[in-house]
Design an enzyme around this catalytic site. Structure first.
Site, PDB file in Angstrom:
ATOM      1  N   GLY A  12       0.809  -1.228  -0.118  1.00 11.63           N
ATOM      2  CA  GLY A  12       0.110   0.121  -0.087  1.00 11.63           C
ATOM      3  C   GLY A  12       0.958   1.246  -0.062  1.00 11.63           C
ATOM      4  O   GLY A  12       2.258   1.213  -0.015  1.00 11.63           O
ATOM      5  N   ASP A  33       0.347  -9.150   1.945  1.00 15.54           N
ATOM      6  CA  ASP A  33      -0.686  -8.199   1.418  1.00 15.54           C
ATOM      7  C   ASP A  33      -1.629  -8.891   0.543  1.00 15.54           C
ATOM      8  O   ASP A  33      -1.400  -9.572  -0.312  1.00 15.54           O
ATOM      9  CB  ASP A  33      -0.401  -6.943   0.807  1.00 15.54           C
ATOM     10  CG  ASP A  33      -1.063  -5.674   0.476  1.00 15.54           C
ATOM     11  OD1 ASP A  33      -2.440  -5.786  -0.027  1.00 15.54           O
ATOM     12  OD2 ASP A  33      -0.621  -4.492   0.830  1.00 15.54           O
ATOM     13  N   SER A 126      -4.036   6.155  13.861  1.00 16.12           N
ATOM     14  CA  SER A 126      -4.248   7.303  13.408  1.00 16.12           C
ATOM     15  C   SER A 126      -4.703   8.500  14.386  1.00 16.12           C
ATOM     16  O   SER A 126      -5.303   8.169  15.364  1.00 16.12           O
ATOM     17  CB  SER A 126      -5.433   7.017  12.363  1.00 16.12           C
ATOM     18  OG  SER A 126      -6.083   8.369  12.004  1.00 16.12           O
ATOM     19  N   TYR A 150     -14.368   3.592  10.816  1.00 19.42           N
ATOM     20  CA  TYR A 150     -13.003   3.241  10.755  1.00 19.42           C
ATOM     21  C   TYR A 150     -12.432   3.800  11.769  1.00 19.42           C
ATOM     22  O   TYR A 150     -11.433   2.859  12.306  1.00 19.42           O
ATOM     23  CB  TYR A 150     -12.589   4.235   9.623  1.00 19.42           C
ATOM     24  CG  TYR A 150     -11.179   4.420   9.323  1.00 19.42           C
ATOM     25  CD1 TYR A 150     -10.225   3.271   9.088  1.00 19.42           C
ATOM     26  CD2 TYR A 150     -10.395   5.683   9.482  1.00 19.42           C
ATOM     27  CE1 TYR A 150      -8.988   3.704   8.927  1.00 19.42           C
ATOM     28  CE2 TYR A 150      -9.211   5.791   9.662  1.00 19.42           C
ATOM     29  CZ  TYR A 150      -8.554   4.699   9.309  1.00 19.42           C
ATOM     30  OH  TYR A 150      -7.079   5.121   9.378  1.00 19.42           O
ATOM     31  N   LYS A 154      -9.783   1.497  14.716  1.00 21.17           N
ATOM     32  CA  LYS A 154      -8.195   1.857  15.040  1.00 21.17           C
ATOM     33  C   LYS A 154      -8.266   1.824  16.678  1.00 21.17           C
ATOM     34  O   LYS A 154      -7.518   1.389  17.383  1.00 21.17           O
ATOM     35  CB  LYS A 154      -7.785   3.116  14.355  1.00 21.17           C
ATOM     36  CG  LYS A 154      -7.869   3.227  12.992  1.00 21.17           C
ATOM     37  CD  LYS A 154      -6.336   2.299  12.781  1.00 21.17           C
ATOM     38  CE  LYS A 154      -6.300   2.105  11.127  1.00 21.17           C
ATOM     39  NZ  LYS A 154      -5.311   1.102  10.674  1.00 21.17           N
TER      40      LYS A 154
END
Ligand code: NAD
Ligand code: UDP
Length: 351
Positions: A12, A33, A126, A150, A154
């Site tokens: 990524g 991946d 994040s 999302y 996390k």
């Protein structure tokens, strides 16, 4: 092998840049991946840039059997865990997919790591875990809350890592909280390759500059900021990549302290660290910097605020500096220049 690292999600955007930094720092890497949001071509280009082949395994982190085969074949010092889905809007529409991929996938990975007694992990967290911050800059002790699946995924993984560190003190679990990663490798060979119309600001600006998109919508000009537009802590992806090398070096150093003395515990437990520049840049400031670098007009219009957006967000970077000895070096101009170089050399990404 003390320098062998499993890189999940290494094909990524951030993973591919980190593979280069790891190789340059002397780490041996194995990339795992499922290519759900990336291309094999990214790995080919990384391999070309470092001048060496890369061991790549196509597999899913939710597949324990496939992971075991990888751990059977290699003795890892640790895992850098990038694999995850990251589109906020999609997570609202498909929460089960996001929890399954990001949370269940991480649990499966941690279970297999436990089986093989590999207990060093660097996790891609994040700044979204801070929600709407009460104070700026945001330090790692700030309260955490999330408003979308999302972000919740996390935050949930962070809670799991915290509980794991309490249950077994031999784990070292570094949660790197990225602020806003942008930019591309200075070669222009690898960069961010959004599948669809970009959701994030920098790739959107770049596609307007190259003429693929007509104009930028700026989501809100009535925030309490320098010019009314949102403020973020943009960080160059190669600086971010270097942050992962620093995190591994830190782990290596900590674990080597008092080596051989079984009465000493050197693992670091759960350690959250912000990776940002510590500086805020507004949407309009970024548009203006990109326009200057690319020498292109970037038409824009102001629209209403985007649901869930916050006014301002930038990092306190003292933990990264004090513990990891790491600091971001590159400027907003560098970020725009490298994004632009990647964009014009690859108008259709890796395809
Ligand atoms: P990316 O989508 O480019 O990379 C993630 C990689 O993980 C992709 O190559 C994808 O194919 C792979 N992947 C996803 N699910 C998988 C699975 N189940 N099994 C195996 N591989 C899987 O995203 P990125 O921007 O490089 O982000 C890397 C990590 O950093 C992600 O976990 C993301 O949530 C996190 N993060 C990203 C940002 C950002 O703005 N880019 C900000 C904060 C945190
Ligand atoms: N933004 C914008 N137009 C876009 C995309 C983003 O005005 O097309 C703004 C957004 O409102 C925010 C900033 O740019 O203030 C950064 O948004 P991005 O989605 O890149 O990152 P995040 O919101 O996750 O920090």
């Amino acid at each position: 092998m003390k320098n062998k690292i499993l890189v999940t999600g290494g094909a990524g955007y951030i993973g591919s840049h980190t593979c280069i930094a790891l190789h340059q720092a002397g780490y041996e890497i194995v990339v795992y991946d499922n290519l759900s949001n990336s291309s094999r071509e990214a790995i080919n280009r990384v391999s070309h840039l470092i001048g060496a082949p890369i061991e790549f395994i196509k597999g899913d982190i939710r597949d324990a059997k496939a992971l075991r085969q990888v751990f059977d074949a290699h003795q890892f010092f640790g895992v850098i865990h990038f694999a995850g889905l990251k589109a906020v809007g999609e997570s609202v529409a498909k929460p089960l997919l996001y929890y399954n991929n990001n949370v269940s996938g991480t649990i499966t990975l941690l279970e297999v790591m436990t089986e093989y007694d590999v207990k060093n992990l660097v996790f891609s967290s994040s700044a979204t875990v801070y929600g709407d911050p009460e104070t700026l800059p945001i330090d790692e002790t700030a309260p955490r809350s999330c408003t979308n699946p999302y972000g919740q995924s996390k935050l949930t993984v962070e809670h799991i890592l915290e509980d794991l560190a309490v249950s077994d003190t031999s784990w070292s679990l570094i949660s790197l909280r990225y602020f806003n990663p942008v930019g591309a490798h200075p070669s222009g060979q690898i960069g961010e390759d959004p599948n669809d119309i970009p959701n994030n600001l920098m790739p959107y600006i770049s596609q307007v500059a190259v003429g693929k998109l007509e104009k930028l919508s700026i989501f809100g000009n009535d925030y309490p900021t320098v010019d009314g537009t949102g403020v973020r802590d943009f960080i160059h992806v190669t600086d971010l990549a270097q942050g992962h090398v620093s995190a591994l070096n830190y782990l290596d150093k900590q674990l080597s302290l008092n080596e051989g003395d079984t009465t000493q515990q050197n693992s670091v437990g759960f350690l959250p660290i912000n990776l940002g520049t510590g500086k805020g840049t507004s949407v309009l400031e970024l548009v203006s910097a990109f326009s200057e670098v690319s020498r292109q007009a970037i038409p824009y219009q102001f629209t209403g605020r985007r649901a869930g957006d916050i006014a301002s967000c930038y990092a306190s970077v003292s933990s990264a500096k004090d513990l990891l000895g790491w600091e971001a070096k590159l400027s907003i101009t560098d970020m725009c220049q490298d994004t632009w170089r990647w964009q014009i050399a690859n108008p259709n990404g890796y395809n």
